[in-house]
Design an enzyme around this catalytic site. Structure first.
Site: not given
Ligand code: EPZ
Length: 421
Positions: A22-23, A92, A116, A121-124, A310, A332, A402
């Protein structure tokens, strides 16, 4: 709404070809926007998230066609650059359309993503990186109106304070056809990101990943990309889930077509629990469980190459049946223990404080009616229900759909008594 009904405590036994990831598939499907023509993606899983990603492509003017696990995407007639709030909210990963649409259309209108509820999960990181590459981003409420200031996005050096998977993917998609070179320092280097880079390089991109030098990804901008045919990597989390379910039911399974290097952590955990594991050169992995599973001391989630977050809920479900205690540290996401209360309904013994959960193994779990709170929490409940004595019911199945293709069929084929009713 349908539920999963599981007649538990039946040893799992069988063999399974592992579905596509998926990812990895989500960012690769999005990245086809960067080409103008027909891409063929093999081993592309048919999931709620891939279906919604294709709905967004169709909204933008692309054509998608699926035949079994082969997805054909024609992006020739892409004309749109706006994604509806509804579709953005379905997952997401919708946010990584931003980088790709800006690269191709120089303008994008999107909304804050869904996904989820495992944390804020901010996007900053996404926003600041794209601004550094020449995007002008106006945020009003949950709407983002973005424009490229010059003729095209430009390369930049971007240091990520945390190796965010999504932010790394967004930057890569914005950078492959940007003017100049982009360097992502402290990038995420998960296998799914490597798969995205492989696909893009096959389309003519120039991406290099340096895993040891501060986890750096260097992208040299090219003028255009050519559509290609590509086979997506197997899903390491689905493979690990099946292994954990087989271990929990004291069964044995053979997984076909899975890269053992992608699941080294869970193999280490399962063998220290007492399972017999044999890996083969032709990407097969055999697991035979044991009647007396032993708890591992500690599991701490970390960015790759650390233990994948995960897998935390799924291994926790198994740990509830291991003799001894296991300390889980979730580094995480700040809200990724929602499965604990549901596991307790099966009779599991788990204590939680902040980002630490401690399981104390019990000899048996009993049946329960439980609710999936997110994708991997739902998978954890399947592991527990397969091991529990009696008939369990799992609600909120769309969360599980999903990420797991026809989940009841996959597990039924492996000997579990599981039905969607
Ligand atoms: C991806 O999510 C995966 N989703 C998640 O899998 C996975 O758990 C995660 O990476 C970590 O490996 C997909 O690939 C679709 P991150 P993502 O950005 O990209 C913080 C599943 O079950 N952060 O690495 O959202 C965030 O809040 C899903 O398949 C910021 O602060 O993860 C988190 O605490 C669940 N600002 C940490 O970073 C940002 O702009 C990791 O998030 C972006 C992230």
């Amino acid at each position: 709404m349908k539920k999963l009904v599981i007649y538990g405590s039946k040893k799992m036994k069988g063999e399974q070809y592992v579905q596509g990831s998926k990812n990895a598939s989500l960012p690769i499907i999005v990245s086809t926007i960067l080409t103008k023509g027909k891409n063929v993606l093999k081993r592309c899983p048919n999931l709620n998230d891939t279906v919604n990603t294709c709905k967004i492509l169709t909204m933008l003017g692309c054509e998608t066609k699926r035949h079994k696990d082969c997805l054909t995407i024609d992006t020739k007639n892409l004309y749109g650059f706006e994604i509806s709030k509804h579709l953005m909210n379905t997952m997401r990963s919708s946010i990584i359309f931003l980088g790709a649409i800006l690269a191709r259309c120089k303008e994008a209108i999107v909304y804050l993503p869904g996904g989820c509820a495992i944390g804020k999960r901010p996007i900053d990181f996404h926003i600041s990186a794209l601004e550094k590459m020449g995007a002008q981003i106006k945020i009003s409420g949950d709407k983002l109106h973005c424009k490229v200031k010059d003729k095209s996005l430009k390369g930049a050096t971007i240091f990520l304070s945390f190796p965010s998977v999504g932010a790394t993917e967004n930057i890569i998609l914005a950078a492959v056809t940007a003017k100049g070179t982009t360097k992502i320092i402290n990038a995420a280097i998960e296998p799914e990101i490597e798969d995205l880079c492989c696909f893009l390089n096959k389309c003519g991109a120039k991406i290099k990943m340096f895993k040891t030098q501060k986890q750096t990804i260097v992208i040299e901008g090219v003028s255009s990309l050519t559509p290609c045919e590509y086979e997506i990597m197997p899903d390491r989390i689905v493979a690990s889930t099946i292994l954990c379910a087989a271990a929990a039911t004291h069964g044995e399974v053979l997984l076909k077509s899975i890269n053992k290097n992608h699941i080294s952590h869970v193999l280490e955990v399962l063998s220290s629990m007492g399972c017999y594991i044999k890996t083969y050169d032709d990407n097969k992995i055999f697991l035979k469980s044991t009647e007396n599973l032993k708890a591992v001391k500690q599991i701490k989630t970390m960015p790759h190459p650390g233990f994948p977050t995960d897998l935390q809920p799924i291994v926790m479900a198994l740990s509830c049946l291991c003799e001894g205690t296991t300390v889980f540290i979730e580094t995480i996401f700040e809200n990724r223990f929602q499965h604990v209360n549901e596991l307790k309904k099966f009779g599991a013994v788990v204590e939680v404080k902040d980002r630490v959960a401690v399981t104390k193994g019990v000899p048996f779990l009993h049946a329960a009616n439980v609710y999936a709170s997110d994708l991997r929490a739902g998978a954890a409940l399947i592991v527990a229900a397969c091991a529990a004595e009696g008939i369990s019911k799992i609600y909120n199945v769309p969360y599980i759909d999903r990420g797991y293709e026809k989940v009841e069929e996959q597990f039924f084929k492996l000997g579990a008594n599981i039905f969607r009713k």
